[in-house]
Design a protein around this motif. Sequence first.
Motif, PDB file in Angstrom:
ATOM      1  N   SER A  72       0.830  -1.208   0.000  1.00 54.35           N
ATOM      2  CA  SER A  72       0.000   0.000   0.000  1.00 54.35           C
ATOM      3  C   SER A  72       0.862   1.254   0.000  1.00 54.35           C
ATOM      4  CB  SER A  72      -0.929   0.004   1.220  1.00 54.35           C
ATOM      5  OG  SER A  72      -1.855  -1.056   1.156  1.00 54.35           O
ATOM      6  N   GLY A  73       1.903   1.271   0.841  1.00 49.34           N
ATOM      7  CA  GLY A  73       2.787   2.428   0.882  1.00 49.34           C
ATOM      8  C   GLY A  73       3.506   2.653  -0.432  1.00 49.34           C
ATOM      9  N   LEU A  74       3.919   1.573  -1.074  1.00 48.93           N
ATOM     10  CA  LEU A  74       4.574   1.673  -2.376  1.00 48.93           C
ATOM     11  C   LEU A  74       3.618   2.252  -3.417  1.00 48.93           C
ATOM     12  CD1 LEU A  74       6.960   1.010  -4.282  1.00 48.93           C
ATOM     13  CD2 LEU A  74       5.971  -1.284  -4.529  1.00 48.93           C
ATOM     14  N   ILE A  75       2.383   1.783  -3.412  1.00 48.17           N
ATOM     15  CA  ILE A  75       1.386   2.294  -4.354  1.00 48.17           C
ATOM     16  C   ILE A  75       1.137   3.783  -4.117  1.00 48.17           C
ATOM     17  CG2 ILE A  75      -1.083   2.195  -4.909  1.00 48.17           C
ATOM     18  CD1 ILE A  75      -0.866  -0.857  -4.700  1.00 48.17           C
ATOM     19  N   HIS A  76       1.069   4.191  -2.857  1.00 48.52           N
ATOM     20  CA  HIS A  76       0.888   5.616  -2.558  1.00 48.52           C
ATOM     21  C   HIS A  76       2.012   6.441  -3.173  1.00 48.52           C
ATOM     22  CE1 HIS A  76      -1.503   4.506   1.342  1.00 48.52           C
ATOM     23  NE2 HIS A  76      -2.168   4.231   0.240  1.00 48.52           N
ATOM     24  N   MET A  77       3.250   5.961  -3.033  1.00 47.52           N
ATOM     25  CA  MET A  77       4.380   6.725  -3.556  1.00 47.52           C
ATOM     26  C   MET A  77       4.386   6.727  -5.086  1.00 47.52           C
ATOM     27  SD  MET A  77       6.737   8.761  -2.849  1.00 47.52           S
ATOM     28  CE  MET A  77       6.133   8.694  -1.162  1.00 47.52           C
ATOM     29  N   THR A 274      -4.868  11.701  -6.048  1.00 45.24           N
ATOM     30  CA  THR A 274      -4.337  11.451  -7.388  1.00 45.24           C
ATOM     31  C   THR A 274      -5.026  10.256  -8.029  1.00 45.24           C
ATOM     32  OG1 THR A 274      -2.186  12.339  -6.721  1.00 45.24           O
ATOM     33  CG2 THR A 274      -2.240  11.003  -8.714  1.00 45.24           C
ATOM     34  N   ALA A 275      -5.232   9.186  -7.259  1.00 40.75           N
ATOM     35  CA  ALA A 275      -5.926   8.010  -7.786  1.00 40.75           C
ATOM     36  C   ALA A 275      -7.334   8.374  -8.244  1.00 40.75           C
ATOM     37  CB  ALA A 275      -5.978   6.915  -6.724  1.00 40.75           C
ATOM     38  N   SER A 284     -10.854   2.917 -13.654  1.00 41.11           N
ATOM     39  CA  SER A 284     -10.504   2.127 -12.474  1.00 41.11           C
ATOM     40  C   SER A 284     -10.311   3.068 -11.299  1.00 41.11           C
ATOM     41  CB  SER A 284      -9.213   1.338 -12.721  1.00 41.11           C
ATOM     42  OG  SER A 284      -8.716   0.800 -11.512  1.00 41.11           O
ATOM     43  N   LYS A 285     -10.872   2.713 -10.152  1.00 37.99           N
ATOM     44  CA  LYS A 285     -10.702   3.547  -8.968  1.00 37.99           C
ATOM     45  C   LYS A 285      -9.276   3.496  -8.434  1.00 37.99           C
ATOM     46  CE  LYS A 285     -15.496   3.222  -7.364  1.00 37.99           C
ATOM     47  NZ  LYS A 285     -16.396   2.788  -6.264  1.00 37.99           N
TER      48      LYS A 285
END
Length: 490
Positions: A72-77, A274-275, A284-285
């Motif tokens: 999750s943290g990687l996706i946020h970055m 951003t997402a 896609s959400k």
Amino acid sequence: MGGRGRSDATQSFAVGWLTLAVLLGCITAVGESLPVEQAAAPMVRAECSHGQCANEFIVLLDMWERLVNFRSGLIHMMYASMDAGFVVVAPFVHQTKVSRMFSLPHHFLERRMKVTPLDTYFDVDTVRHIVPVADFEDWAGRTKKFLRGNEWRVVSVVSALVKFGYSGITISNGTEPYAWCDDADVENDVGIRNRRGQIEHLDAGKYRALTKHVVYERIVCVDGRTVSGESITKEHFRKLFQFVRDGVSDPDMPITLAFGNYRKEAYVEYAYRTAKTLAPKFNSKNILSDSLGLSKLAYTQADRFIESKMGGSPAYIAVHFRAGKTMDRVQTSDFSGEYFKQWGEWCLRQLHEEVQKIQREHPDTNFSFYVATDLLNDGMRGGEAPRGLAIAAVLKALHENLFSYFPGAATLDSNTDLHDVGADTMGMASLTDLSMSVKATHFVSQLDSFSKMVGWERQRLNLSPSHIRGCAHSIQDARERRYDFPPARA
């Protein structure tokens, strides 16, 4: 564009982002919308997909939490990078964690261990169709420098090591939530020591070594509370990179920030925003979560296990039971282990009831079972451990009860059932449990981070939904010796 119902703000963002991408030469011409099923169609040119076109990088040295939460943290970055224009360098992973002790290749090699980059765990190549992600070797080549003096070696330069402050102390340079903090106390906190327990200084003190071939020049502290809020935009990163560029000795080199204690809460609101902004473009959400699936190696391990231990491709139900987290939370109040015992038995009954329901719905199918549990394969090595003989006895009893409910269930033996995993048997055992749960005909679990990851992956692959039971616990009930389940105060 108006016919698609997109807001002016979303249109403005999309135009601005694509304009930036074209200027950088990293994005191909695309239409306004990319359906999820077409996500494999490259948006990022192959020659830029590994960060070759970038001059600003973020390296993740430590993310504290394990597999699902570090993902999750990687996706946020990566969402932040899509908006702000920098490139994330794929981190290294050991025992399902991104940690300072195993953050760079040399940390593995000096222990004579196999290096485990991110693509050991996750399918990074698919994400590169959406956003550039640099491998370590690509970043190292972009940032290399020859040190003379007493060193006479080629190194890769991290411009600034970043320490996030989460403790409530305000960090600011007067206008922004970051400041230089090149002092010994901070260096001792976030610097990486050599095997003699020292932080090595190079080139007359200009650089300090992360490893023999990776150095950093300065340290910047960032207010972790502020950057998790809604005020953060891409301007924050633009100013932060410029702040560092203005403060290092060679501003013409690519600027790299190495996050020494990054947590998924940092920049979380910026990532979510951003997402949401990008959602219409990709239909896609959460396009990055939809794209960052388990690695090919994870599924290869599962296929080998199914072939060798389950007779090929049978219909099977995967059952997941995690005891360690509840044990760890309640045992300080539950010295006898009675609450933990009754919680575990109640949770196992729920899982068994769910399995029986599936069997009734498919009376002509002879399901076999696969059990994934932290009661096996050093599953509690992450710090959860029984405190006292009473709690240990409960764990043993729960183990016996689990397999009485699912007799003949196949389980992974990390000592014999894994292939080509080097020293990271714990990590690959977790990955194989995940991939076996994803590939199962049906998946039954309590609600936890593992079940969420399996659910995301099954949804991504258009497989049947997971069967989830709550299995909530209450620390207050444990303290007051209340044994009512489900608890009224979870």
